[in-house]
Design a protein around this motif. Sequence first.
Motif, PDB file in Angstrom:
ATOM      1  N   ASP A 137       0.846  -0.923   0.112  1.00 41.56           N
ATOM      2  CA  ASP A 137       0.123  -0.249  -0.124  1.00 41.56           C
ATOM      3  C   ASP A 137       1.193   0.960   0.121  1.00 41.56           C
ATOM      4  O   ASP A 137       2.039   1.288   0.337  1.00 41.56           O
ATOM      5  CB  ASP A 137      -0.868  -0.163   1.542  1.00 41.56           C
ATOM      6  N   ILE A 138       0.014   2.342  -0.201  1.00 42.16           N
ATOM      7  CA  ILE A 138       1.250   4.008  -0.781  1.00 42.16           C
ATOM      8  C   ILE A 138       1.186   4.319   0.448  1.00 42.16           C
ATOM      9  O   ILE A 138      -0.440   5.297   0.243  1.00 42.16           O
ATOM     10  CB  ILE A 138       0.725   3.401  -2.538  1.00 42.16           C
ATOM     11  N   PHE A 139       2.284   4.931   1.120  1.00 43.31           N
ATOM     12  CA  PHE A 139       1.468   6.449   2.213  1.00 43.31           C
ATOM     13  C   PHE A 139       3.189   7.162   1.197  1.00 43.31           C
ATOM     14  O   PHE A 139       3.478   7.000   1.049  1.00 43.31           O
ATOM     15  CB  PHE A 139       1.943   5.363   3.282  1.00 43.31           C
ATOM     16  N   ILE A 144      -3.480  11.257   1.693  1.00 42.35           N
ATOM     17  CA  ILE A 144      -3.714  12.572   1.232  1.00 42.35           C
ATOM     18  C   ILE A 144      -4.703  12.550   0.491  1.00 42.35           C
ATOM     19  O   ILE A 144      -6.352  12.899   0.949  1.00 42.35           O
ATOM     20  CB  ILE A 144      -2.520  13.301   0.619  1.00 42.35           C
ATOM     21  N   ARG A 145      -4.996  11.450  -0.133  1.00 37.17           N
ATOM     22  CA  ARG A 145      -6.393  11.015  -1.047  1.00 37.17           C
ATOM     23  C   ARG A 145      -7.834  11.168  -0.062  1.00 37.17           C
ATOM     24  O   ARG A 145      -7.842  11.434  -0.395  1.00 37.17           O
ATOM     25  CB  ARG A 145      -5.956  10.151  -1.721  1.00 37.17           C
ATOM     26  N   VAL A 149      -4.349  13.720   6.015  1.00 37.07           N
ATOM     27  CA  VAL A 149      -2.959  14.816   5.574  1.00 37.07           C
ATOM     28  C   VAL A 149      -3.626  15.994   4.098  1.00 37.07           C
ATOM     29  O   VAL A 149      -4.512  15.653   3.934  1.00 37.07           O
ATOM     30  CB  VAL A 149      -1.878  14.224   5.531  1.00 37.07           C
ATOM     31  N   SER A 150      -2.059  17.164   4.699  1.00 32.74           N
ATOM     32  CA  SER A 150      -2.185  18.304   3.283  1.00 32.74           C
ATOM     33  C   SER A 150      -1.107  17.972   3.087  1.00 32.74           C
ATOM     34  O   SER A 150       0.015  17.477   3.559  1.00 32.74           O
ATOM     35  CB  SER A 150      -2.333  19.380   4.072  1.00 32.74           C
ATOM     36  N   LYS A 151      -0.438  17.705   1.196  1.00 30.48           N
ATOM     37  CA  LYS A 151       0.286  18.002   0.275  1.00 30.48           C
ATOM     38  C   LYS A 151       0.894  18.590   0.375  1.00 30.48           C
ATOM     39  O   LYS A 151       1.875  18.413   0.311  1.00 30.48           O
ATOM     40  CB  LYS A 151      -0.397  17.262  -0.780  1.00 30.48           C
ATOM     41  N   PHE A 155       5.838  18.108   6.731  1.00 34.94           N
ATOM     42  CA  PHE A 155       6.531  16.938   6.917  1.00 34.94           C
ATOM     43  C   PHE A 155       6.042  15.140   5.709  1.00 34.94           C
ATOM     44  O   PHE A 155       6.595  14.453   5.421  1.00 34.94           O
ATOM     45  CB  PHE A 155       6.045  16.564   8.091  1.00 34.94           C
ATOM     46  N   ILE A 156       5.385  15.690   4.847  1.00 34.34           N
ATOM     47  CA  ILE A 156       4.509  15.215   4.176  1.00 34.34           C
ATOM     48  C   ILE A 156       4.842  14.970   3.477  1.00 34.34           C
ATOM     49  O   ILE A 156       4.658  14.232   1.812  1.00 34.34           O
ATOM     50  CB  ILE A 156       2.601  15.695   3.732  1.00 34.34           C
TER      51      ILE A 156
END
Length: 408
Positions: A137-139, A144-145, A149-151, A155-156
């Motif tokens: 799975d993709i973190f 974000i999707r 969290v905000s892109k 930190f992101i």
Amino acid sequence: MKDGLKNNFFLITQVFYPDEVSTANLFTNLCSYLVEDNVEVEVWCAQPSYTHFKRQPKKLVYNGIKIHYLPSTNFPKSRLSGRLTNYLTFSISVICKLIFNRDKIPVFTHTTPPSLGIIISFICSLKKRKFVYILLDIFPDGLIRLGNVSKRNLFIRLWKKMNISALKKSEKLIVIGRDMKQWLSSVYPTGLSKTEIIPLWQDDRLINPVQFETNIFIQEHQLQGKFVVQYSGNMGMWNEMKTLGKAISMNTENVFFIFVGGGRRKNELLENFSIDQQKNFLLLPFQSNEKLCDILTACHTSLVSLKEGLEGIAVPSKIYGIMAAGVPVIALVPEQCEIAYIVKEENCGYVVPPNDVNGLIDAILKLKSDEQLRKKMGYNGRRAFEEKYTTRIIAREYKLLIQTLDKK
């Protein structure tokens, strides 16, 4: 392990035997088949902390797999602080052990937990050691999707850069679906040349079709004469549960819902009705692997779900168990995701948009009214499973990849 030996599979994963959660089950099963196919398998993992809590010895051989339980805490996963401490102590152990390990055998790891691959890729790069990254799975893209969290968050943004760096450092990338390969093409297009699609799997020795009327689970819960719809497995971050809860609350005549499992989105399932007053619903906790065949075959159709917008982010592994059980699938998933592709291509069920409760009820009623259709779709799913998704078939693909790495 010794340098120079052929057909070696070296995996670093936080969860493994004896824990009985999806990732642990998958890789314990895969490693067992690789051993049967004359592959030497070594696994570094944490102390069990999900379904088992008895601390294991430093070294253990299970089904021919050489398991090293690295120093780590094993607090119950029910508390966030415990999970974080478990992961932190395991990560420190991985860093210390891998830095001083002199083997040159390629290191396989995956994206659960999400920063493990980043850590291992950096160490392997320093030591000029091959690193194979399995994307389960993709973190943080999934977060974000989901809007969690905000892109734009600093930190992101840093996390995304480190993740791309790990992808670039890999010798090979394994994705588990065509939609995930499409995601990869958008963030790291030059990586497609070293990418292979190897789907998830299920053990055909563990799960086989069982007649509904003779199913022990059905008899135990006195569900004869009911049309049973089942959801079995994790109710996790990626799963659409609100729509399923709404469907239960509609009280469709003679339709009974069984949910086996748990997870962070269980409350979203239950928010549309009172569990004590809902007569068409049974909720059970996770069950042991020994009961898996009886549970997965204890229904007329089974559910798999993925939230809207998560194409390419995850592929729920429960679909392969459903297909192995020979029952029709109702996939509450986006149109352009791997699960939808499989269900449509194999004609083994229905695909319904994630938020379409009426579409879900319609699919249930179509299957309820047509026994021959259920048999046909169940047969199609089982046939496709036997041809493409058994552990033995997938283990051969991993062995071929291992041999390719040895030649480089």
